[in-house]
Design an enzyme around this catalytic site. Structure first.
Site, mmCIF file in Angstrom:
data_model
loop_
_atom_site.group_PDB
_atom_site.id
_atom_site.type_symbol
_atom_site.label_atom_id
_atom_site.label_comp_id
_atom_site.label_asym_id
_atom_site.label_seq_id
_atom_site.Cartn_x
_atom_site.Cartn_y
_atom_site.Cartn_z
ATOM 1 N N SER A 1 0.888 -1.191 0.089
ATOM 2 C CA SER A 1 0.088 0.122 0.170
ATOM 3 C C SER A 1 0.773 1.277 -0.065
ATOM 4 C CB SER A 1 -0.981 0.220 1.407
ATOM 5 O OG SER A 1 -1.610 -1.054 1.562
ATOM 6 N N HIS B 1 -1.929 -3.024 -6.790
ATOM 7 C CA HIS B 1 -2.615 -2.779 -5.432
ATOM 8 C C HIS B 1 -4.109 -2.667 -5.495
ATOM 9 C CE1 HIS B 1 -3.589 0.564 -2.355
ATOM 10 N NE2 HIS B 1 -3.084 -0.403 -1.890
ATOM 11 N N GLU C 1 -4.781 -0.737 -8.567
ATOM 12 C CA GLU C 1 -4.077 0.449 -9.013
ATOM 13 C C GLU C 1 -2.824 -0.616 -9.586
ATOM 14 O OE1 GLU C 1 -4.409 4.485 -6.298
ATOM 15 O OE2 GLU C 1 -3.180 2.669 -5.709
ATOM 16 N N ASN D 1 -4.722 6.374 -1.987
ATOM 17 C CA ASN D 1 -4.224 6.846 -0.568
ATOM 18 C C ASN D 1 -3.461 8.023 -0.665
ATOM 19 O OD1 ASN D 1 -5.288 4.512 0.429
ATOM 20 N ND2 ASN D 1 -3.586 3.308 0.518
#
Ligand code: NAD
Length: 711
Positions: free
Chosen positions: A431, A452, A464, A502
């Protein structure tokens, strides 16, 4: 003229009209198509000699996909008069079809959506193919409008009020067989029998005069009592409001149009529908939802690389390291679509836990009728497990989903160098850790990539695909293609701390904590986010994600973006005290009551008091602006740094990755609707908060040029 129709004549004076848009995968109704159809209908109206008309598609397994969404999207710029006119064309044409001087039958094979379904509703009968590909629906609400060519009035008259409400408000399609059960279709038959069955039906209709009786009956008011209408309306509206919180007006407009028209003669009811349509066609919400449809279509076709000559490698077998929360989900996603998968972990107990999680994914779907025990058996037959790393030797792709510690991950990569096939791809589900940096420890940096996934893997559609400095185009194209095979939506992003989602989410999460320390209540913060359309407030989300995860991710951001990222010591205090959020029973709220529902927790107060910086009244407007403006500013930085290839990648990433409200079209479309000038003004009061509220170059340029992100 569109030149999409062919009118031929079968023996026995039966006209066969075939719709086949040349060079297109699907048939759609745009203005040129409607113009051509109008001419054909004019010819047919004069053909009293015909015994009947059959309508079919020239594309096997694809009937009519509905209205041309490019034209619908452009209606945003239309005047009310133009909107009214565009609605009238389809209405008038379909009404003329419904009055042709012979029985008419639609032969539906494949996708039949929106305007496609509405043209069949204007015909006397429908026969559907009994194939799984045949899906019949009125999905207009999904793009923020209502069926506007007769659907809201003809469907309830044909199949009854409640099934029609269900189809129109959910937008969900039905199969050919279900269409026959509901009385929408006369029958469901194998596709190769459609024409013969159509001819037979015309013969029956003429013999019995059934077609004329049906026309008379279906033009009458539904004749429901006031009580029945009120009850159905209240139930349907209550259900929709519960689901959409009033943020998606189209289903409510549809319900009201259906109810208002139900007890009127069809001609008058159709006018009710036209008026109702104007409330939603060309609206901002509809334009946003149509834009999302196009962004989704673009991503579905996107190979992930600019060079279209790159061919993705074949992937027949995948290994997943880690059988934890993510690894089990990733291995299951592959096995569920029949890709042979091997799930590895350090010991048998962890593998057993992973297998439990894998089974649970499919068992959960069986419970809600979305999977069968055969699906479970098929998934399990594709999923192997092992604690022996050497078993990866025949895998085309190895996905690493182990503990989030760089030295643990890179140690594994070094071990894999002698075990993986020399041409295999290694993908990490990290992450936060740099793909470029970890790639240096991988057996082949050009075949190392980020893949991801989001939690929970079975429900989150986004992947991702992170390109490191050394990652090759072939590796990207292969992982993009693989992600699509497992029914995910891949978005290719550059390597930066937090990647795309994120990185943009964390400023929002941290600002929520800042607001809490300044005096806003948790409930007020969560409420502002919910009102904006987020599926969950940021404080509730911290508890669900886990405060430890949130804290460590926050640390990464603070290290990477020290000029603007903030992390309150409150998070660390809570983590140190073992308050990790929902998983530990308490975090910001407590989860110890029935069904683990969040409740206020007095034991949280000392943590808040220790870290509090102020105790002022904070308006909902300030909370909303402070949550979403930093999210927007970070998104513009992502664009400035070319972390993504298009603005649509940011918007789709947030919609699919964090449930950003689709009706707003994404954070960038939302910003376009507010306007760059206004955003500059909105930022002013927060300038003393520092860099995190400072306008970016991109925002300043947009404001000075008067341009929008999406021109
Ligand atoms: P987890 O703790 O649930 O599972 C990790 C598993 O990896 C454990 O079962 C552990 O035994 C196993 N493992 C550790 N070292 C190993 C090795 N050398 N070989 C084989 N197995 C090994 O963690 P998780 O939440 O599944 O996270 C895994 C990865 O996914 C992390 O990189 C994390 O950052 C990332 N991720 C997590 C989430 C999330 O919401 N949990 C979301 C996206 C990405």
């Amino acid at each position: 003229m569109a030149n999409v129709f062919e009118l031929t004549e079968l023996d026995g004076k039966i006209a066969l009209l075939t719709f086949d848009a040349p060079g297109k995968k699907v048939n759609t109704f745009g203005q040129p198509v409607l113009a051509e159809l109008t001419e054909i209908v004019t010819q047919l109206e004069a053909r009293e000699d015909l015994q009947g008309l059959l309508l079919k598609s020239g594309k096997p397994g694809q009937f009519i996909a509905g209205a041309d969404l490019t034209e619908l999207g452009a209606l945003m710029h239309a005047t009310p008069e133009q909107l009214g006119e565009s609605m009238k064309v389809g209405h008038a044409l379909f009404s003329r079809i419904s009055k042709l001087p012979f029985p008419t039958v639609a032969l539906i094979d494949g996708n039949c959506m929106g305007g496609g379904t509405e043209i069949t509703l204007s015909m006397d009968y429908r026969i559907a193919a009994d194939t799984p590909k045949t899906k019949i629906g009125l999905p207009e609400v999904n793009v923020g409008i209502i069926p506007g060519w007769g659907g809201t009035q003809r469907l309830p008259r044909l199949i009854g009020l409640n099934p029609a409400l269900d189809m129109i408000c959910s937008g969900n399609p039905i199969t050919g067989k279900r269409a026959a059960e509901l009385g929408f279709a006369f029958d469901a038959v194998p596709p190769e029998h459609l024409i013969d069955e159509g001819r037979r039906l015309i013969a029956y209709a003429r013999e019995s005069d059934d077609w004329r009786k049906r026309r008379t009956e279906l033009a009458l008011p539904l004749g429901l009592s006031e009580d029945q209408l009120h009850f159905s309306q209240a139930t349907a509206e209550g259900y929709i409001m519960g689901k959409t919180k009033g943020q998606y007006p189209a289903p409510i407009v549809a319900i009201r149009a259906i109810m208002k028209g139900a007890n009127l003669p069809l001609d008058e009811a159709l006018k009710v529908e036209q008026e109702a349509s104007l409330e939603v066609v060309g609206s901002e919400i509809s334009t946003n939802l149509i834009a999302i449809f196009f962004m989704n279509t673009r991503l579905a076709r996107d190979p992930g690389v600019a060079d279209t000559s790159i061919v993705p490698r074949d992937v027949n077998r995948v290994a997943v390291f880690g059988s934890g929360l993510m690894g089990a989900g990733i291995a299951t996603s592959h096995a569920r679509v029949g890709i042979r998968s091997l799930m590895l972990d350090v010991d048998d107990d962890r593998i057993a836990d992973g297998m439990k999680r894998a089974r649970k994914v499919v068992e959960g779907r069986i419970k809600i009728g979305r999977a069968t025990y055969d699906d479970l058996a098929n998934m399990l037959s594709c999923l192997d497990t092992s604690t022996d790393k050497s078993h990866v030797d025949d895998c085309d792709v190895v996905v690493e989903a182990i503990t989030e510690r760089e030295e643990v991950k890179t140690a594994l990569y070094k071990e894999l160098a002698g075990l993986m096939r020399d041409d295999a791809i290694l993908a990490s589900n990290t992450s936060t850790i740099s793909i470029t940096r970890m790639g240096k420890s991988a057996p082949h940096p050009e075949r190392f990539v980020g893949m991801h996934f989001f939690f929970p893997v079975d429900r989150m559609q986004l992947v991702e695909v992170i390109r490191g400095d050394d990652t090759s185009d072939e590796t990207i194209a292969t992982i993009v293609a693989l992600s699509k095979r497992i029914k995910k939506t891949p978005i290719v992003v550059g390597d930066c701390p937090g990647f795309l989602v994120n990185r943009v989410l964390l400023p929002y999460m941290n600002e929520a904590l800042q607001l809490l320390l300044e005096g806003a209540s948790m409930d007020a913060i969560d409420k502002a986010a919910l009102k904006f359309g987020m599926p969950m407030g940021p404080i509730a989300l911290q508890d669900v994600v886990g405060l430890d995860t949130s804290y460590y991710a926050g640390m990464t951001m603070v290290n990477a973006y020290s000029d603007r990222a903030i992390l309150t010591p409150l998070l660390k205090d809570l983590v140190d005290a073992g308050r990790m959020g929902k998983k530990s029973g308490s975090g910001f709220r407590k989860y110890t009551g029935k069904k683990g529902k969040p409740e206020p927790d007095a034991e949280f107060t000392p943590f808040l008091e220790k870290n509090r910086v102020d105790n002022r009244e904070i308006s909902q407007e300030e909370i909303t602006q402070r949550l979403f403006l930093p999210m927007f500013l970070e998104s513009t930085r992502v664009l400035e740094e070319n972390i993504v290839r298009e603005p649509g990648d940011v918007d789709m990433g947030l919609i699919l990755g964090i449930g950003f409200p689709a009706f707003r079209g994404g954070i960038l479309r939302w910003a376009d609707s507010v306007g760059a000038d206004q955003i500059l003004k909105d930022l002013e009061p927060y300038s003393q908060l520092g860099k995190r509220f400072e306008p970016t170059d991109m925002l300043k340029q947009l404001a000075s040029s008067g341009k929008k992100i999406y021109e």
